[in-house]
Design an enzyme around this catalytic site. Structure first.
Site, PDB file in Angstrom:
ATOM      1  CD  GLU A 141      -1.275   0.268   3.727  1.00 15.89           C
ATOM      2  OE1 GLU A 141      -2.509   0.288   3.489  1.00 15.89           O
ATOM      3  OE2 GLU A 141      -0.778   0.196   4.834  1.00 15.89           O
ATOM      4  N   GLY A 142       2.057   1.152   0.253  1.00 16.99           N
ATOM      5  CA  GLY A 142       2.974   2.382   0.213  1.00 16.99           C
ATOM      6  C   GLY A 142       3.440   2.748  -1.038  1.00 16.99           C
TER       7      GLY A 142
END
Lengths: 258, 318
Positions: free
Chosen positions: A53-54
């Site tokens: 998700e980063g």
């Protein structure tokens, strides 16, 4: 042959590693599911693509820079792309993520997960960290796999709060507007569960070696659907356990036997 | 007035000139962060936390804050410990997955002192994106079927073209965004190396922007790599030089996390609860006059090892 010793976390990681197909895209957090995917890359799915998700796309899991968080600088080691969070989450909404992994403090009979709070929203008994990307994974990935400890307090008839939807209720996901994606499996240290296609409820699929049906049911707050034929998980191999322990020598992410 | 109209008006009335905005952290925070503000902070749990600015906000005792951040971290932990926060708008709040649920966060929210308005990660990212685009909302399939709309008041809408059910997330216009970057010039042109998270969007969404940078560089350096500029100067009000400004957290290409520092804090709080957190603040925030005095408290040899590690990760050394 002496019997191999392993923990519930280890067999859960092994089962998860065997559950994904090669050449697919996996959206995962850190910890046990990430170790499981690293194991899958080593043995079963060398071309598995990891997305965090980063914004990191296809980082290399070398074992040397194991990330603490999907947002830390280690999570981007040798990645092919470092994008924005919205960008990768929208890749998932667009249909490019085959498998998503989540965990949860509470899981109910429809596979809904709570990671928000226990009790009342305004003055909760226990405040948990919250959704993070879990709701997005549960809503938007094509197939969702839950990995969790097999504990009675986790498997509740109805979650206090649906942070991340499974089948939602007996009407199913589509009724609530979730026209894509489906919950695939729940993997624990004792068993593997899937979902009854019509009833939408959690169904027992396989028991891990040496685990009895009573043991599974005693450690659940609801009774899953019991199929006519219950499979038995193929035990972890020496190689699977060796690789898992090499990648995580302190047992920080996947607990070793004592 | 409606947030969108007000934010638009603030933008129209801005001084868009390319002027020198370099100032001290003390001055930047004093000028642009006020009691009761909604403050958006850069980063997402790890990497490029605006820690130096957060410590200055605590020193200046800026109160009744609403913090808007995609995934909170040690920044919000310290603000919560200092008792300066009334509301957190986020998808996740703790210190880091390895340290479990934050005790300070639990205490503040469970007592009802602090409200936690929870969104999914995409949900809050799209709230910033909508504001950055200057539109009142954006649609998504995330959060459908969940209970999140019950507590964050997201609306279910029907697509006018397809008839599909969607969640509409409202634009979020922070009063100020504080963004820690690797490089900026004195005008506020900012370069981020590595993941950008929602930071280009929070700069566009906010009414005011403070850039804190590891390095202040010449504008010619920015011009040579203009494709890496993700925040243009005319959005920015203040530029502050803050080397190791994300410490004890990581900064892509510059330093890895000072794990021991955070671990010591977490263990102290496990034992001593809020009192231990306040002792930490006394030592590392109230007890030092600025960021440069703070840095003198950090063992150099430990920092250098983190610098080496960050380079290894950045350049893919084996």
């Amino acid at each position: 042959m002496t019997e191999l010793r392993y923990t519930g976390a280890e067999i859960a990681a092994v089962v998860a590693a065997r559950s994904v197909e090669d050449n697919k895209v996996v959206f995962t957090g850190t910890g046990l599911p990430l170790m499981a995917m690293a194991l899958a890359q080593r043995l079963y799915a060398p071309n598995l693509v990891i997305v965090f998700e980063g914004g990191q796309v296809q980082p290399i899991l070398s074992g040397k820079y194991t990330p603490f968080s999907p947002n830390d600088i280690r999570a981007g080691y040798k990645a092919v792309m470092l994008a924005s969070t919205t960008d990768v989450l929208c890749l998932m909404q667009r249909g490019h993520v085959d498998y998503g992994f989540i965990s949860g403090a509470q899981i109910d009979q429809y596979g809904n997960v709570n990671t928000s709070f226990i009790g009342d929203y305004r003055k909760p008994k226990v405040r948990l960290p919250g959704s993070g990307g879990a709701n997005d994974i549960a809503s938007l990935a094509s197939k969702v796999i839950i990995i969790t400890r097999h504990e009675k307090r986790r498997f509740v008839e109805k979650v206090d709060f649906i942070t991340s939807p499974g089948n939602v209720d007996e009407k199913g996901r589509e009724y609530h507007g979730l026209i894509f994606g489906k919950p695939l499996l729940i993997i624990t240290g004792l068993a593997v569960m899937d979902y009854h296609p019509e009833l939408k409820r959690v169904r027992l699929k396989a028991l891990h070696p040496g685990v009895t049906l009573e043991q599974v049911l005693d450690n659940m707050g609801f009774k899953p659907i019991i199929p006519d034929k219950i499979e038995v998980t193929k035990p972890p191999t020496e190689e699977e356990l060796r690789i898992l322990r090499e990648m995580d020598p302190e047992g920080r992410w996947v607990e070793h036997p004592k | 007035m409606m947030d969108l109209i007000e934010a638009r008006k603030v933008a129209e009335q801005r001084d868009h000139s390319m002027k020198d905005k370099l100032m001290s952290m003390d001055e930047a925070v004093r000028k642009y962060v006020k009691n009761g503000d909604t403050v958006a902070l850069s980063s997402a749990n790890y990497n490029r936390l605006a820690m130096a600015a957060v410590r200055e906000m605590i020193r200046q005792n800026i109160r009744d804050l609403t913090i808007a951040k995609t995934l909170c971290s040690f920044d919000v932990e310290l603000l919560l410990a200092a008792g300066l926060v009334k509301k957190v708008i986020s998808s996740w709040t703790s210190i880091g997955v390895v340290w479990g649920v934050s005790r300070i966060f639990r205490m503040r929210v469970e007592s009802g002192e602090v409200e936690f308005e929870e969104w999914s990660n995409l949900g809050i990212n799209l709230r910033f994106k909508a504001a950055a685009m200057g539109v009142p909302f954006l649609p998504t399939f995330a959060m459908l079927g969940s209970d999140l709309p019950k507590v964050n008041k997201a609306m279910t809408i029907t697509c006018p073209y397809t008839g599909l059910k969607l969640i509409a997330v409202p634009a979020l216009f922070p009063d100020v965004a504080i963004i820690h970057v690797q490089r900026a010039d004195k005008y506020g042109n900012a370069i981020i190396d590595g993941p950008v998270f929602a930071d280009p969007d929070i700069a566009r969404a906010a009414k005011h922007v403070i850039i804190t940078a590891e390095e202040i560089v010449d504008t010619n350096e920015i011009r040579r790599e203009a494709d890496k500029t993700c925040i243009p100067f005319f959005l920015v009000d203040a530029v502050v030089c803050a080397p190791f400004g994300s410490h004890p957290y990581d900064c892509f290409g510059y330093y890895d996390i000072d794990y021991e520092h955070v671990d010591d804090y977490v263990n102290a709080v496990k034992e001593g609860k809020l009192e231990a957190a306040q002792e930490y603040l006394q030592e590392y925030v109230y007890g030092v006059k600025d960021h440069f005095e703070y840095l003198q408290k950090i063992p150099l040899e430990r920092v250098l090892a983190k610098v080496h590690r960050a380079k290894a990760i950045r350049y893919g050394w084996e």
